[in-house]
Every structure is written in C-alpha cells, then in structure tokens.
Design a protein around this motif. Structure first.
Motif, PDB file in Angstrom:
ATOM      1  N   THR A 108      25.562  18.753  46.313  1.00  0.00           N
ATOM      2  CA  THR A 108      25.926  17.935  47.476  1.00  0.00           C
ATOM      3  C   THR A 108      27.435  17.783  47.578  1.00  0.00           C
ATOM      4  O   THR A 108      28.027  17.867  48.661  1.00  0.00           O
ATOM      5  CB  THR A 108      25.273  16.546  47.366  1.00  0.00           C
ATOM      6  N   VAL A 134      29.035  21.012  48.899  1.00  0.00           N
ATOM      7  CA  VAL A 134      28.863  21.140  50.347  1.00  0.00           C
ATOM      8  C   VAL A 134      29.912  20.316  51.086  1.00  0.00           C
ATOM      9  O   VAL A 134      30.545  20.777  52.043  1.00  0.00           O
ATOM     10  CB  VAL A 134      27.436  20.708  50.767  1.00  0.00           C
ATOM     11  N   SER A 135      30.115  19.096  50.634  1.00  0.00           N
ATOM     12  CA  SER A 135      31.092  18.226  51.284  1.00  0.00           C
ATOM     13  C   SER A 135      32.494  18.793  51.207  1.00  0.00           C
ATOM     14  O   SER A 135      33.264  18.761  52.167  1.00  0.00           O
ATOM     15  CB  SER A 135      31.055  16.830  50.639  1.00  0.00           C
ATOM     16  N   GLN A 150      27.427  25.711  59.378  1.00  0.00           N
ATOM     17  CA  GLN A 150      25.972  25.838  59.330  1.00  0.00           C
ATOM     18  C   GLN A 150      25.544  26.866  58.278  1.00  0.00           C
ATOM     19  O   GLN A 150      24.508  26.688  57.637  1.00  0.00           O
ATOM     20  CB  GLN A 150      25.424  26.220  60.705  1.00  0.00           C
ATOM     21  N   LEU A 156      25.706  25.090  54.981  1.00  0.00           N
ATOM     22  CA  LEU A 156      24.577  24.171  54.849  1.00  0.00           C
ATOM     23  C   LEU A 156      23.275  24.932  54.594  1.00  0.00           C
ATOM     24  O   LEU A 156      22.432  24.487  53.800  1.00  0.00           O
ATOM     25  CB  LEU A 156      24.455  23.323  56.118  1.00  0.00           C
ATOM     26  N   ALA A 197      23.235  26.031  51.076  1.00  0.00           N
ATOM     27  CA  ALA A 197      22.951  24.883  50.216  1.00  0.00           C
ATOM     28  C   ALA A 197      21.454  24.554  50.246  1.00  0.00           C
ATOM     29  O   ALA A 197      20.868  24.204  49.211  1.00  0.00           O
ATOM     30  CB  ALA A 197      23.775  23.679  50.668  1.00  0.00           C
ATOM     31  N   ARG A 198      20.847  24.665  51.430  1.00  0.00           N
ATOM     32  CA  ARG A 198      19.394  24.448  51.518  1.00  0.00           C
ATOM     33  C   ARG A 198      18.646  25.460  50.647  1.00  0.00           C
ATOM     34  O   ARG A 198      17.692  25.118  49.939  1.00  0.00           O
ATOM     35  CB  ARG A 198      18.925  24.597  52.969  1.00  0.00           C
ATOM     36  N   LYS A 215      18.783  24.432  47.185  1.00  0.00           N
ATOM     37  CA  LYS A 215      17.891  23.303  46.953  1.00  0.00           C
ATOM     38  C   LYS A 215      16.445  23.761  46.776  1.00  0.00           C
ATOM     39  O   LYS A 215      15.684  23.187  45.980  1.00  0.00           O
ATOM     40  CB  LYS A 215      17.978  22.316  48.118  1.00  0.00           C
ATOM     41  N   GLU A 249      17.172  15.436  50.271  1.00  0.00           N
ATOM     42  CA  GLU A 249      18.471  16.119  50.364  1.00  0.00           C
ATOM     43  C   GLU A 249      18.394  17.309  51.309  1.00  0.00           C
ATOM     44  O   GLU A 249      19.355  17.597  52.048  1.00  0.00           O
ATOM     45  CB  GLU A 249      18.910  16.555  48.965  1.00  0.00           C
ATOM     46  N   LEU A 294      20.531  17.996  54.788  1.00  0.00           N
ATOM     47  CA  LEU A 294      21.226  19.243  55.128  1.00  0.00           C
ATOM     48  C   LEU A 294      20.817  19.734  56.515  1.00  0.00           C
ATOM     49  O   LEU A 294      21.651  20.217  57.293  1.00  0.00           O
ATOM     50  CB  LEU A 294      20.923  20.307  54.080  1.00  0.00           C
ATOM     51  N   LYS A 295      19.527  19.599  56.838  1.00  0.00           N
ATOM     52  CA  LYS A 295      19.066  19.996  58.175  1.00  0.00           C
ATOM     53  C   LYS A 295      19.720  19.130  59.248  1.00  0.00           C
ATOM     54  O   LYS A 295      20.156  19.638  60.291  1.00  0.00           O
ATOM     55  CB  LYS A 295      17.548  19.865  58.265  1.00  0.00           C
ATOM     56  N   ARG A 319      22.552  17.556  59.046  1.00  0.00           N
ATOM     57  CA  ARG A 319      23.978  17.909  59.148  1.00  0.00           C
ATOM     58  C   ARG A 319      24.175  19.182  59.980  1.00  0.00           C
ATOM     59  O   ARG A 319      25.150  19.296  60.741  1.00  0.00           O
ATOM     60  CB  ARG A 319      24.559  18.097  57.749  1.00  0.00           C
TER      61      ARG A 319
END
Length: 405
Positions: free
Chosen positions: A11, A14-15, A143, A146, A149-150, A153, A374, A378-379, A381
C-alpha cells in the motif's frame, strides 16, 4: 515478513508511485511546439494573404499603352501621300469608383481578421486537447500502477485461501473467483496499453513527439460573464458578419460610375501637297447603371441575403457555445461529486479494514477480508483517477471555449 507487513508495504509503495512526478518536457515547451502546428501555420499564411489582398484592392488597374497607325493606305502604302495617315501613341487609365475599391479592401481585411479568429480558436482547441492527452497519460500510468498492485494483492490472497483450504475450511470456490478477477486485471492492463498507444499517437500529431512525463498545468474553470463575444466560435461568426457588411457596401458601390481617361498623341508626316503636323486627342469615359435592375439590384439583394445568413450563423454559434459551456460545466460538477463519493467509500472501506485487522490481531477470523478490503480500495482509487481525468478534460475544453484576453 508477515502478511500484514507485506500488505502495508504494498500500500505504501502504491502511494509513493502515485505521488511521484517526472519532468521530461515542461508544458511550456509543449505549448511552444504546439504553436508551430501546421494547421495553425497555414491559417497564419492565409491571414497574411488577406492583408496583402487588402492593399492590392485599393490600387488602380494598370494603364493601357497603345501604339499604332491610322488611315494607312493599303494599295499605295505610304505615310506622306494621304492626308489622314498618322502614327499614334496613346495611354488609357481606368478609375474604378473609390467606394468599391475601399469596400473590397475592407472585405479582404475582414476576411484576414476572421482567419485570425479561426486561428485563435484552433490553437485554444489544440491546447485543450494537449491537456486532455496529458491527463490521460497520467490516468493511464496511475491506473496501471493500481492494477499491478491489485494483481500483487491477488497473489497474497491466493496464499491465504490455500492456507485456509489446507486447514480444512471450504474456501475452494474463492480460488475460481480470484482467477476470474485476475483475468479482469489482465484485460485492464491490455486495454491500458492500447489507450496509451492511442494517446501517444495523438500527442505525436499535436507536438511532433511523445513526452515521457509532463505535468498537467493547473486547471481552474473559467467563469463566463454571459457575453456571447467571449466565445471563440462567436467571434469567428461575428467576423464573418463584418465580411458580409463590406459585401453589401461593394454591391451598393456598383451604382456609382467608373471613370476612365485616354490621351493619344498623333503625328502626321509631311507630304507633297500638305504639311506635317502633330496633335493630341483625349477623352473621358464613365459608366451608367443602365441595366441596374438586371445587374446591380440582384447583386445587392444577394449581398443582403448573405449578411442575414451570417447574422443567423452568429445567433446559432452563440446558442451552441452557451450549450457547450453548460454541458462541460455539468461534467466538471458531476466528476467532482463522483470523486467525493468515491473518497467517502474509500474512507468507509478503510475503517472496515482497520476493524477487520483488529479482529484478526485478536486471534479471531482470517486475513482474507483485509486483503479483499485493500483490493476494493485499489478499485475505488482507479475509478477516482478516471474521474479526475474526466474533470480535467472537461475543464480544459470548457476553458478553450472562451477567448483569453
């Protein structure tokens, strides 16, 4: 490293990635390149051509020089045997009426001003599209981050679900769900690649290169006072009305006479029975609108009809511009509201994730709900990035409607 630590690290990464910016080319550099766009350069040449035509329109037509002989005998060719035989040199100059010439010059200047207005509108539209494309590149990059990152996850989630299955829990169905969602992420990444290729192609058309990372300039919605002439398209239509005004003036000038003058110098050779002599002949000509009902009157009616048509196009342009402004303003407000709603959802999910984390740390429940939360964030965001790009595009296009003083 524990599952919770890996989750928090992902997380944080990603930020960091979303907050990071790059400066390969400044927006000012791209604006400078945009001003050299061939379509804008062509309009600049057209405006220059109109100014030159305005200068030429007031000039007099070229004089006509004539050289010849008069009353030359055919059967006994001679310059000194026949009294009327003479050599002549003449000059003739036409003087089109001044009102008509000034009207044509004014029309050319008005057409040049109209072309300049078109060029300004075109540049504003191209600049807006440049901003839209840069905002799209930013959206696509974020995107993609993100989505990746998904995907990471889902790796964590698979490990957790497999551990639950090994522990005897009935969670096999979750593996199929996870694979379906991962396939969706893969399709999203492929589609983002397509969008990036299309965006890069359009940027190449606009500025001749593909900027690797350029910040979108600060965007603020410009207010419209309600005056129609603040819109580019209305100014273009107003300039067209000015052109037709001069067309009416030119048609009216057709009733005024066009003058002409001619002077001829004649020289007769001395003959056996007469003396040689030189003399000058001159005359003035002018036109009479004898056929005005068939020529001048219809042209004037046509010019007035063209002016009326230009006025109606002005009204149509004003309505259309106001409607576009209202439409894009509505998009901006809608996008802003959507962002607020999505941010509220993120806060709610974060609270739920925190509650699930406390429950998990107390030794009750599993870690999968935390990962699910989480992923949901992400979705959300990714949806926010889409709304930000939509808002930026609407703002840029709205501002492009208005003339910058």
């Amino acid at each position: 490293m524990s599952k919770m630590s890996r989750s928090l690290l992902a997380t944080a990464l990603v930020s960091v990635v979303l907050a990071k910016g790059a400066h390969a080319q400044s927006f000012q550099d791209l604006e400078s390149r945009l001003r050299g766009h061939p379509s804008l350069t062509a309009l600049g040449y057209e405006a220059e051509a109109g100014r030159e035509r305005a200068i030429a329109a007031t000039a007099l037509p070229d004089p006509v020089i004539s050289v010849g002989i008069n009353n030359f005998p055919i059967f006994s060719p001679s310059f000194d045997s026949y009294l009327p035989t003479n050599k002549a040199v003449g000059i003739r100059q036409q003087f089109p009426n001044l009102a008509g010439r000034e009207a044509r010059a004014g029309e050319a200047r008005a057409m040049s001003a109209q072309t300049e207005a078109v060029r300004d509108a075109r540049y504003a539209a191209l600049r807006a599209e440049l901003i839209v494309l840069l905002a799209d590149k930013r959206r696509i990059a974020r995107q993609r981050t993100l989505a990746e990152a998904r995907d990471a996850k889902y790796d964590e989630l698979v490990d957790i679900v497999e551990a639950e299955i090994d522990a005897g829990r009935p969670a096999v169905y979750r593996l199929a769900e996870i694979e379906g969602e991962r396939a969706e992420v893969s399709r999203t990444l492929v589609d983002l690649d397509r969008q990036e290729a299309e965006t890069d192609a359009q940027l190449g058309d606009l500025v001749g290169l593909v900027p690797s990372s350029t910040r979108v300039p600060p965007l603020a919605e410009r207010d419209w006072s309600g005056a129609a002439l603040e819109f580019h398209t209305v100014r273009v239509a107003d300039a067209a009305v000015r052109v037709t005004d001069y067309g009416v003036s030119e048609a009216r000038s057709a009733w005024q006479p066009e003058w002409g003058a001619e002077v001829t110098y004649q020289q007769r050779d001395e003959g056996a029975m007469f003396a040689g002599d030189d003399w000058v002949s001159g005359k003035v000509t002018f036109t009479v609108p004898l056929w005005a009902e068939k020529k001048q009157a219809p042209k004037l009616r046509a010019a007035r009809a063209e002016r009326s048509a230009a006025e109606q196009r002005y009204q149509a342009a004003a309505r259309n511009a106001a409607a576009q402004y209202a439409s894009r303003d509505a998009i901006i407000r809608s996008a802003a509201s959507s962002i607020e709603v999505l941010q509220g959802k993120i806060s709610a999910v974060e609270d739920e994730v925190q509650a699930q984390l406390i429950t998990y740390e107390s030794g009750v429940g599993g870690y999968a709900p935390i990962i699910d939360g989480e992923i949901a964030i992400l979705k959300l965001r990714a949806e926010i990035e889409a709304e930000k790009a939509r808002k930026a595009a609407a703002t840029a296009r709205l501002n492009a409607l208005l003339v910058t003083q």
